[in-house]
Design a protein around this motif. Structure first.
Motif, PDB file in Angstrom:
ATOM      1  N   ILE A  27       0.881  -1.168   0.000  1.00 20.22           N
ATOM      2  CA  ILE A  27       0.000   0.000   0.000  1.00 20.22           C
ATOM      3  C   ILE A  27       0.919   1.218   0.000  1.00 20.22           C
ATOM      4  O   ILE A  27       1.710   1.403   0.922  1.00 20.22           O
ATOM      5  CB  ILE A  27      -0.880   0.052   1.274  1.00 20.22           C
ATOM      6  CG1 ILE A  27      -1.579  -1.286   1.526  1.00 20.22           C
ATOM      7  CG2 ILE A  27      -1.847   1.234   1.202  1.00 20.22           C
ATOM      8  CD1 ILE A  27      -2.923  -1.482   0.931  1.00 20.22           C
ATOM      9  N   LEU A  28       0.831   2.005  -1.046  1.00 23.53           N
ATOM     10  CA  LEU A  28       1.680   3.200  -1.158  1.00 23.53           C
ATOM     11  C   LEU A  28       0.783   4.402  -1.362  1.00 23.53           C
ATOM     12  O   LEU A  28      -0.024   4.408  -2.294  1.00 23.53           O
ATOM     13  CB  LEU A  28       2.604   3.092  -2.376  1.00 23.53           C
ATOM     14  CG  LEU A  28       3.692   2.032  -2.360  1.00 23.53           C
ATOM     15  CD1 LEU A  28       4.472   2.085  -3.654  1.00 23.53           C
ATOM     16  CD2 LEU A  28       4.612   2.232  -1.181  1.00 23.53           C
ATOM     17  N   ASN A  29       0.921   5.401  -0.539  1.00 21.42           N
ATOM     18  CA  ASN A  29       0.054   6.589  -0.619  1.00 21.42           C
ATOM     19  C   ASN A  29      -1.421   6.186  -0.687  1.00 21.42           C
ATOM     20  O   ASN A  29      -2.178   6.695  -1.506  1.00 21.42           O
ATOM     21  CB  ASN A  29       0.352   7.427  -1.876  1.00 21.42           C
ATOM     22  CG  ASN A  29       1.742   7.996  -1.864  1.00 21.42           C
ATOM     23  OD1 ASN A  29       2.485   7.819  -0.909  1.00 21.42           O
ATOM     24  ND2 ASN A  29       2.099   8.678  -2.929  1.00 21.42           N
ATOM     25  N   ASP A  30      -1.790   5.221   0.124  1.00 21.99           N
ATOM     26  CA  ASP A  30      -3.173   4.733   0.147  1.00 21.99           C
ATOM     27  C   ASP A  30      -3.593   4.020  -1.139  1.00 21.99           C
ATOM     28  O   ASP A  30      -4.766   3.788  -1.365  1.00 21.99           O
ATOM     29  CB  ASP A  30      -4.186   5.863   0.417  1.00 21.99           C
ATOM     30  CG  ASP A  30      -4.070   6.367   1.829  1.00 21.99           C
ATOM     31  OD1 ASP A  30      -3.714   5.567   2.708  1.00 21.99           O
ATOM     32  OD2 ASP A  30      -4.323   7.565   2.047  1.00 21.99           O
ATOM     33  N   GLU A  99      20.232  -0.839  -7.922  1.00 23.21           N
ATOM     34  CA  GLU A  99      21.082  -1.470  -6.916  1.00 23.21           C
ATOM     35  C   GLU A  99      20.290  -2.468  -6.063  1.00 23.21           C
ATOM     36  O   GLU A  99      20.319  -2.429  -4.835  1.00 23.21           O
ATOM     37  CB  GLU A  99      21.752  -0.407  -6.056  1.00 23.21           C
ATOM     38  CG  GLU A  99      22.750   0.401  -6.881  1.00 23.21           C
ATOM     39  CD  GLU A  99      23.267   1.631  -6.169  1.00 23.21           C
ATOM     40  OE1 GLU A  99      22.850   1.870  -5.022  1.00 23.21           O
ATOM     41  OE2 GLU A  99      24.079   2.337  -6.776  1.00 23.21           O
ATOM     42  N   ASN A 100      19.549  -3.321  -6.750  1.00 20.60           N
ATOM     43  CA  ASN A 100      18.760  -4.382  -6.118  1.00 20.60           C
ATOM     44  C   ASN A 100      17.587  -3.906  -5.268  1.00 20.60           C
ATOM     45  O   ASN A 100      16.958  -4.702  -4.575  1.00 20.60           O
ATOM     46  CB  ASN A 100      19.637  -5.319  -5.279  1.00 20.60           C
ATOM     47  CG  ASN A 100      20.524  -6.145  -6.171  1.00 20.60           C
ATOM     48  OD1 ASN A 100      20.107  -6.530  -7.257  1.00 20.60           O
ATOM     49  ND2 ASN A 100      21.740  -6.392  -5.732  1.00 20.60           N
ATOM     50  N   GLU A 101      17.287  -2.625  -5.325  1.00 14.85           N
ATOM     51  CA  GLU A 101      16.121  -2.121  -4.601  1.00 14.85           C
ATOM     52  C   GLU A 101      15.020  -1.843  -5.616  1.00 14.85           C
ATOM     53  O   GLU A 101      15.286  -1.323  -6.706  1.00 14.85           O
ATOM     54  CB  GLU A 101      16.459  -0.829  -3.841  1.00 14.85           C
ATOM     55  CG  GLU A 101      17.591  -0.972  -2.843  1.00 14.85           C
ATOM     56  CD  GLU A 101      17.255  -1.932  -1.711  1.00 14.85           C
ATOM     57  OE1 GLU A 101      16.129  -1.874  -1.212  1.00 14.85           O
ATOM     58  OE2 GLU A 101      18.116  -2.764  -1.363  1.00 14.85           O
ATOM     59  N   VAL A 102      13.793  -2.185  -5.243  1.00 15.58           N
ATOM     60  CA  VAL A 102      12.667  -2.021  -6.160  1.00 15.58           C
ATOM     61  C   VAL A 102      11.915  -0.735  -5.812  1.00 15.58           C
ATOM     62  O   VAL A 102      11.592  -0.490  -4.644  1.00 15.58           O
ATOM     63  CB  VAL A 102      11.697  -3.221  -6.056  1.00 15.58           C
ATOM     64  CG1 VAL A 102      10.536  -3.062  -7.024  1.00 15.58           C
ATOM     65  CG2 VAL A 102      12.441  -4.520  -6.298  1.00 15.58           C
ATOM     66  N   TYR A 103      11.642   0.055  -6.836  1.00 15.88           N
ATOM     67  CA  TYR A 103      10.934   1.322  -6.664  1.00 15.88           C
ATOM     68  C   TYR A 103       9.688   1.327  -7.541  1.00 15.88           C
ATOM     69  O   TYR A 103       9.706   0.796  -8.657  1.00 15.88           O
ATOM     70  CB  TYR A 103      11.815   2.498  -7.092  1.00 15.88           C
ATOM     71  CG  TYR A 103      13.038   2.681  -6.235  1.00 15.88           C
ATOM     72  CD1 TYR A 103      13.046   3.608  -5.200  1.00 15.88           C
ATOM     73  CD2 TYR A 103      14.182   1.915  -6.456  1.00 15.88           C
ATOM     74  CE1 TYR A 103      14.167   3.771  -4.409  1.00 15.88           C
ATOM     75  CE2 TYR A 103      15.308   2.066  -5.660  1.00 15.88           C
ATOM     76  CZ  TYR A 103      15.298   2.999  -4.640  1.00 15.88           C
ATOM     77  OH  TYR A 103      16.405   3.162  -3.853  1.00 15.88           O
ATOM     78  N   VAL A 104       8.636   1.955  -7.032  1.00 18.42           N
ATOM     79  CA  VAL A 104       7.389   2.088  -7.800  1.00 18.42           C
ATOM     80  C   VAL A 104       7.007   3.559  -7.815  1.00 18.42           C
ATOM     81  O   VAL A 104       7.158   4.265  -6.814  1.00 18.42           O
ATOM     82  CB  VAL A 104       6.249   1.253  -7.165  1.00 18.42           C
ATOM     83  CG1 VAL A 104       4.945   1.459  -7.916  1.00 18.42           C
ATOM     84  CG2 VAL A 104       6.617  -0.224  -7.152  1.00 18.42           C
ATOM     85  N   LYS A 105       6.534   4.005  -8.964  1.00 17.64           N
ATOM     86  CA  LYS A 105       6.112   5.396  -9.080  1.00 17.64           C
ATOM     87  C   LYS A 105       4.616   5.478  -8.853  1.00 17.64           C
ATOM     88  O   LYS A 105       3.832   4.937  -9.630  1.00 17.64           O
ATOM     89  CB  LYS A 105       6.443   5.907 -10.474  1.00 17.64           C
ATOM     90  CG  LYS A 105       6.147   7.366 -10.663  1.00 17.64           C
ATOM     91  CD  LYS A 105       6.650   7.785 -12.021  1.00 17.64           C
ATOM     92  CE  LYS A 105       6.434   9.257 -12.237  1.00 17.64           C
ATOM     93  NZ  LYS A 105       6.974   9.676 -13.528  1.00 17.64           N
TER      94      LYS A 105
END
Ligand code: FES
Length: 113
Positions: A27-30, A99-105
């Protein structure tokens, strides 16, 4: 850190916390999001099925390029969120792995119908 712009992206986990073809819910930003790792690519889609608004897309199974809702089997393209007939289905979100970290926009809620 690379020169990739990560503004508007939020870190969700490390890549090794995702298992191939098995979704996870965040859950990101609701916003309720289903994240999948498939053949080294990360996909993020809305976790809310447009059929009956169940929140189980993350628990769906992967069939070709689709995620299949586990409740009644509606299918959504992992890349576009569309159904096989081309109708709008699920929102999709951009992802990056740095760098092996996952990011979502996750940006402002936008309706695409
Ligand atoms: S709730 Fe997803 S297919 Fe019915």
């Amino acid at each position: 850190m690379t020169d990739m712009k990560l503004e508007d992206f939020q870190r969700i986990c490390s890549i090794n916390e995702l298992n191939d073809n098995i979704g996870r819910r965040f859950i990101l930003n609701d916003i309720d999001i289903a994240v999948f790792l498939i053949k080294q690519r990360v996909f993020a889609l809305s976790n809310i099925c447009p059929h009956l608004q169940t929140t189980l897309i993350y628990d769906g199974f992967i069939e070709d390029n689709y995620v299949v809702c586990p409740v009644h089997g509606w299918k959504f393209d992992l890349e576009t969120g569309k159904t096989p007939s081309g109708s709008n289905g699920l929102r999709v979100f951009e992802t990056k792995v740095v760098e092996n970290e996952v990011y979502v926009k996750v940006n402002q809620k936008k309706f695409n119908w």
